[in-house]
Design a protein around this motif. Structure first.
Motif, PDB file in Angstrom:
ATOM      1  N   SER A 336       0.468  -1.169  -0.162  1.00 39.35           N
ATOM      2  CA  SER A 336       0.376   0.351   0.019  1.00 39.35           C
ATOM      3  C   SER A 336       0.996   1.009  -0.171  1.00 39.35           C
ATOM      4  O   SER A 336       0.418   2.165  -1.004  1.00 39.35           O
ATOM      5  N   GLN A 337       1.912   1.313   0.674  1.00 38.25           N
ATOM      6  CA  GLN A 337       3.185   2.483   0.679  1.00 38.25           C
ATOM      7  C   GLN A 337       3.472   2.515  -0.236  1.00 38.25           C
ATOM      8  O   GLN A 337       3.913   3.415  -1.495  1.00 38.25           O
ATOM      9  N   LEU A 338       4.356   1.506  -1.305  1.00 39.24           N
ATOM     10  CA  LEU A 338       4.654   1.382  -2.941  1.00 39.24           C
ATOM     11  C   LEU A 338       3.511   2.080  -3.193  1.00 39.24           C
ATOM     12  O   LEU A 338       3.818   2.677  -4.534  1.00 39.24           O
ATOM     13  N   LYS A 339       2.446   1.371  -3.510  1.00 36.53           N
ATOM     14  CA  LYS A 339       1.391   1.738  -4.533  1.00 36.53           C
ATOM     15  C   LYS A 339       1.128   3.560  -3.988  1.00 36.53           C
ATOM     16  O   LYS A 339       0.648   4.732  -5.161  1.00 36.53           O
ATOM     17  N   LYS A 340       0.774   4.009  -2.606  1.00 33.52           N
ATOM     18  CA  LYS A 340       1.099   5.168  -2.884  1.00 33.52           C
ATOM     19  C   LYS A 340       1.597   6.308  -3.170  1.00 33.52           C
ATOM     20  O   LYS A 340       1.674   7.532  -3.822  1.00 33.52           O
ATOM     21  N   TYR A 341       3.175   5.600  -3.384  1.00 36.52           N
ATOM     22  CA  TYR A 341       4.542   6.185  -3.762  1.00 36.52           C
ATOM     23  C   TYR A 341       4.222   6.666  -5.154  1.00 36.52           C
ATOM     24  O   TYR A 341       5.056   6.936  -5.858  1.00 36.52           O
ATOM     25  N   GLY A 342       4.123   5.149  -5.815  1.00 35.09           N
ATOM     26  CA  GLY A 342       3.872   5.783  -7.056  1.00 35.09           C
ATOM     27  C   GLY A 342       2.757   6.325  -7.837  1.00 35.09           C
ATOM     28  O   GLY A 342       2.760   7.533  -8.269  1.00 35.09           O
ATOM     29  N   ASP A 343       1.751   6.224  -7.333  1.00 37.80           N
ATOM     30  CA  ASP A 343       0.889   7.443  -7.380  1.00 37.80           C
ATOM     31  C   ASP A 343       0.873   8.808  -7.631  1.00 37.80           C
ATOM     32  O   ASP A 343       0.980   9.715  -8.022  1.00 37.80           O
ATOM     33  N   THR A 344       1.764   9.032  -5.935  1.00 39.49           N
ATOM     34  CA  THR A 344       3.083  10.774  -5.715  1.00 39.49           C
ATOM     35  C   THR A 344       3.541  11.532  -7.243  1.00 39.49           C
ATOM     36  O   THR A 344       3.065  11.491  -7.528  1.00 39.49           O
ATOM     37  N   TYR A 345       3.795  10.304  -7.616  1.00 40.40           N
ATOM     38  CA  TYR A 345       5.039  10.512  -8.247  1.00 40.40           C
ATOM     39  C   TYR A 345       4.633   9.891  -9.750  1.00 40.40           C
ATOM     40  O   TYR A 345       5.344  10.049 -10.851  1.00 40.40           O
ATOM     41  N   LYS A 346       3.548   9.565 -10.632  1.00 37.61           N
ATOM     42  CA  LYS A 346       3.295   9.440 -11.284  1.00 37.61           C
ATOM     43  C   LYS A 346       4.317   7.860 -12.274  1.00 37.61           C
ATOM     44  O   LYS A 346       4.445   8.094 -13.521  1.00 37.61           O
ATOM     45  N   LEU A 347       3.725   7.127 -10.995  1.00 37.13           N
ATOM     46  CA  LEU A 347       5.067   6.169 -11.205  1.00 37.13           C
ATOM     47  C   LEU A 347       4.058   4.737 -11.392  1.00 37.13           C
ATOM     48  O   LEU A 347       3.102   4.710 -10.392  1.00 37.13           O
ATOM     49  N   MET A 348       4.471   3.333 -12.105  1.00 38.71           N
ATOM     50  CA  MET A 348       3.564   2.253 -11.894  1.00 38.71           C
ATOM     51  C   MET A 348       4.052   1.554 -11.287  1.00 38.71           C
ATOM     52  O   MET A 348       5.067   1.088 -11.161  1.00 38.71           O
ATOM     53  N   PHE A 349       2.642   0.992 -10.477  1.00 37.31           N
ATOM     54  CA  PHE A 349       3.220   0.342  -9.487  1.00 37.31           C
ATOM     55  C   PHE A 349       3.483  -1.224  -9.662  1.00 37.31           C
ATOM     56  O   PHE A 349       1.819  -1.682  -9.881  1.00 37.31           O
ATOM     57  N   VAL A 350       3.999  -2.098  -9.833  1.00 34.13           N
ATOM     58  CA  VAL A 350       3.958  -3.433 -10.008  1.00 34.13           C
ATOM     59  C   VAL A 350       4.461  -4.696  -9.343  1.00 34.13           C
ATOM     60  O   VAL A 350       5.667  -5.202  -9.413  1.00 34.13           O
ATOM     61  N   PRO A 351       3.433  -4.927  -8.491  1.00 35.47           N
ATOM     62  CA  PRO A 351       3.429  -6.234  -7.424  1.00 35.47           C
ATOM     63  C   PRO A 351       3.597  -7.506  -8.509  1.00 35.47           C
ATOM     64  O   PRO A 351       3.440  -7.747  -9.154  1.00 35.47           O
ATOM     65  N   ALA A 393      -2.229  -8.018  -4.409  1.00 35.37           N
ATOM     66  CA  ALA A 393      -2.459  -7.571  -5.581  1.00 35.37           C
ATOM     67  C   ALA A 393      -3.878  -6.925  -5.347  1.00 35.37           C
ATOM     68  O   ALA A 393      -3.883  -5.520  -5.522  1.00 35.37           O
ATOM     69  N   LEU A 394      -5.092  -7.352  -5.346  1.00 41.05           N
ATOM     70  CA  LEU A 394      -6.506  -7.086  -5.794  1.00 41.05           C
ATOM     71  C   LEU A 394      -6.519  -5.963  -4.519  1.00 41.05           C
ATOM     72  O   LEU A 394      -7.481  -5.175  -5.046  1.00 41.05           O
ATOM     73  N   LYS A 395      -6.171  -6.096  -4.008  1.00 39.75           N
ATOM     74  CA  LYS A 395      -6.685  -5.147  -2.637  1.00 39.75           C
ATOM     75  C   LYS A 395      -5.480  -3.748  -2.995  1.00 39.75           C
ATOM     76  O   LYS A 395      -6.698  -2.789  -2.245  1.00 39.75           O
ATOM     77  N   ASN A 396      -5.242  -3.986  -3.396  1.00 37.16           N
ATOM     78  CA  ASN A 396      -3.773  -2.529  -3.580  1.00 37.16           C
ATOM     79  C   ASN A 396      -4.499  -2.499  -5.155  1.00 37.16           C
ATOM     80  O   ASN A 396      -3.833  -1.454  -5.429  1.00 37.16           O
ATOM     81  N   ASN A 397      -5.267  -2.828  -5.575  1.00 33.90           N
ATOM     82  CA  ASN A 397      -5.557  -2.468  -7.053  1.00 33.90           C
ATOM     83  C   ASN A 397      -4.527  -2.214  -7.749  1.00 33.90           C
ATOM     84  O   ASN A 397      -4.749  -0.857  -8.915  1.00 33.90           O
ATOM     85  N   ALA A 398      -3.418  -3.115  -8.251  1.00 33.93           N
ATOM     86  CA  ALA A 398      -2.742  -2.814  -8.888  1.00 33.93           C
ATOM     87  C   ALA A 398      -3.531  -2.993 -10.469  1.00 33.93           C
ATOM     88  O   ALA A 398      -4.131  -3.632 -11.103  1.00 33.93           O
ATOM     89  N   GLN A 399      -2.969  -2.617 -11.149  1.00 35.34           N
ATOM     90  CA  GLN A 399      -3.259  -2.848 -12.405  1.00 35.34           C
ATOM     91  C   GLN A 399      -2.535  -3.456 -13.917  1.00 35.34           C
ATOM     92  O   GLN A 399      -3.563  -4.489 -14.454  1.00 35.34           O
ATOM     93  N   ILE A 400      -1.382  -3.889 -13.558  1.00 36.71           N
ATOM     94  CA  ILE A 400      -0.848  -5.461 -13.865  1.00 36.71           C
ATOM     95  C   ILE A 400       0.514  -6.065 -12.774  1.00 36.71           C
ATOM     96  O   ILE A 400       0.465  -4.869 -11.948  1.00 36.71           O
ATOM     97  N   ILE A 401      -0.056  -7.453 -12.840  1.00 35.18           N
ATOM     98  CA  ILE A 401       0.763  -8.297 -12.473  1.00 35.18           C
ATOM     99  C   ILE A 401       1.093  -9.277 -12.454  1.00 35.18           C
ATOM    100  O   ILE A 401       0.979  -9.631 -14.032  1.00 35.18           O
ATOM    101  N   THR A 402       2.469  -9.028 -11.808  1.00 37.90           N
ATOM    102  CA  THR A 402       3.493 -10.344 -12.314  1.00 37.90           C
ATOM    103  C   THR A 402       3.323 -10.785 -11.715  1.00 37.90           C
ATOM    104  O   THR A 402       3.588 -11.445 -10.656  1.00 37.90           O
ATOM    105  N   ILE A 403       3.261 -12.130 -12.525  1.00 35.09           N
ATOM    106  CA  ILE A 403       3.785 -13.765 -11.584  1.00 35.09           C
ATOM    107  C   ILE A 403       5.047 -14.787 -11.808  1.00 35.09           C
ATOM    108  O   ILE A 403       5.885 -14.576 -13.423  1.00 35.09           O
ATOM    109  N   ASN A 404       5.871 -14.610 -10.697  1.00 37.56           N
ATOM    110  CA  ASN A 404       6.968 -15.852 -10.426  1.00 37.56           C
ATOM    111  C   ASN A 404       6.749 -16.844 -10.265  1.00 37.56           C
ATOM    112  O   ASN A 404       6.494 -17.262  -8.991  1.00 37.56           O
ATOM    113  N   SER A 405       6.863 -17.619 -10.992  1.00 34.97           N
ATOM    114  CA  SER A 405       6.933 -17.413 -12.191  1.00 34.97           C
ATOM    115  C   SER A 405       5.867 -18.952 -12.936  1.00 34.97           C
ATOM    116  O   SER A 405       5.576 -19.977 -12.080  1.00 34.97           O
ATOM    117  N   TYR A 406       6.104 -18.998 -14.301  1.00 35.94           N
ATOM    118  CA  TYR A 406       5.613 -20.434 -15.139  1.00 35.94           C
ATOM    119  C   TYR A 406       6.516 -21.244 -15.116  1.00 35.94           C
ATOM    120  O   TYR A 406       6.066 -22.829 -14.746  1.00 35.94           O
TER     121      TYR A 406
END
Length: 473
Positions: A336-351, A393-406
């Protein structure tokens, strides 16, 4: 007893004690010498015969386990594993096991491919490792090996496809799995030594399966800003330049352009000033406003890395390590802190999420080469760990979610099918395809979550994180 006899007795006892001490010391030296110089015995995996009863690690600890859906506690899980092994070692068997081991038919995909769900893909997989000559070599940098060492299997789980070579036919099977989950984008883990024939085969199979390919550029010897610019140019010239290409393009609203996505592993190893030369609008080597402009995301691990992202001119950042609590960025409660930081500086947060982390290294890990931490193992707990990662990830309303790994079998983060084999971990009591099915279910939940969010808003109030596919701010 005369005084002379008493003195002789005392002297004899001292000699006996000295003899015992010297003998013990020599025995200890001999044991240490033989231990350090005896090569590790390589035991080949024993595949179960059709009529063989298989009792697995996962079954022993997960069968009839009471799972708490919203909570993950490493200490409690380890304690439960010990209790269940003691309780069930003598009594697991019979028809119930056969039923649990049966493989149900995979569900057909019911939703469209989602480009915002992206999964790391490794090719080829390094199934074996050479072991060090002596334990003193096991601490980090230079490691010497015996010239004729046997190969040691370097994985904790055993793949259903066995220890495969990454051929075009294997890639076709992999991409069919990925497509069937509803995942729309592969994140190919790449470095300049990557075989070009295999690279073209991957892009060819991706196009056949309607998948897009984003690129994660690994660290490599003498990696520089000039080299990374050359890497981006290479992919865009060979596979990109338009939104219909197999290279993954997203519509960037602020630029009114379609741009490809590049991930940079351990971007913090390069100085901010160098990144500015590549990513700032006025940089000497800038890609901004050129034919090679791209969405560039930096891998971060610590709080300090956030400032590298902002000052360096990146478009956003991703966490990569799917091990909750291992470092600042991978810790779920910090998202949630990383998401807020991204929003503040217009950066994408991708968990980055994953089903767990379990490698097979038998010696201590080096913090300097492993994201700054040592203890990164995380038990799957019959899918519970993966579920909580998705919810977070859903709770933090992530737009792109990466999965590590196939298929990163070396780190034990794979969702590819695994089977019960003696000496290896597995997905029991679930089927070999358990994590493929879980992934499909959670992608369906992701789409429902986004649609419900959009339904509660008007066109005027829709934000960047409400988009479901192929569009970012």
């Amino acid at each position: 007893m005369s005084l002379l006899n008493f003195k002789v007795t005392i002297k004899s006892m001292k000699l006996l004690i000295c003899f015992i001490g010297v003998s013990s010391l020599l025995l200890l030296v001999f044991c240490l010498y033989t231990t350090l110089n005896t090569p590790e015995k390589v035991i080949q995996p024993l595949l179960p015969s059709p009529d063989q009863q298989v009792i697995s690690y996962e079954l022993l600890r997960s069968q009839n386990a009471a799972l708490v859906p919203e909570k993950y506690n490493e200490h409690e899980i380890k304690s439960r594993i010990i209790r269940e092994k003691i309780k069930r070692l003598a009594g697991v068997g019979g028809p119930k096991n056969a039923e649990l081991m049966s493989t149900p038919a995979r569900r057909n995909r019911t939703i469209a491919l989602n480009r915002n769900i992206q999964i790391f893909y490794y090719a080829p997989v390094h199934w074996y490792r050479l072991h060090p000559t002596v334990p003193s070599d096991r601490n980090g940098s230079a490691v010497s090996f015996r010239p004729n060492d046997d190969q040691v299997i370097n994985i904790a789980f055993y793949p259903k496809r066995a220890l495969y070579n990454t051929t075009e036919s294997i890639v076709r099977e992999h991409f069919h799995d990925i497509q069937n989950c509803g995942i729309g984008t592969i994140v190919l883990v790449w470095h300049p030594a990557f075989n070009e024939g295999l690279l073209r085969a991957i892009f060819k199979m991706a196009a056949i399966h309607n998948l897009k390919v984003a690129i994660e550029i690994l660290e490599y010897p003498e990696r520089t800003i000039e080299g990374i610019r050359s890497n981006i140019k290479y992919f865009m010239d060979l596979f990109g330049k338009d939104q219909d290409s197999t290279l993954s393009y997203f519509r960037v609203l602020s630029k009114q352009k379609n741009l490809p996505i590049f991930y940079i592993r351990r971007a913090y190893q390069i100085a901010d000033a160098d990144w500015m030369r590549l990513l700032s609008r006025n940089g000497i080597l800038t890609i901004r406003g050129t034919a090679y402009d791209a969405i560039v995301l930096a891998h971060i691990g610590t709080k300090e890395h956030k400032s590298v992202v902002r000052r360096g001119g990146f478009d956003g950042f991703y966490t990569y390590l799917p091990s909750n609590g291992a470092n600042y960025a991978s810790t779920w409660k910090n998202w949630s802190q990383l998401k807020k930081y991204g929003d503040t500086y217009k950066l994408m947060f991708v968990p980055t999420i994953g089903p767990g982390y379990y490698d097979r290294k038998k010696f201590s890990r080096s913090a300097t080469t492993n994201h700054g931490i040592n203890n990164i193992k995380r038990y799957r707990s019959n899918g519970q760990y993966y579920d909580v990662a998705w919810r977070t990830a859903l709770k933090n309303n992530a737009q792109i979610i990466t999965i590590n790994s196939y298929n990163n079998w070396v780190d034990g983060t794979q969702i590819e099918a695994a089977i019960p084999v003696f000496g290896f971990r597995d997905y029991l009591p679930g089927s070999p395809e358990k994590y493929l099915d879980l992934t499909q279910s959670w992608i369906e939940e992701y789409v429902k979550y986004k649609l419900n969010s959009m339904a509660r808003k008007t066109d005027a109030t829709l934000g960047c994180y409400d988009f479901i596919n192929n569009t970012i701010c």
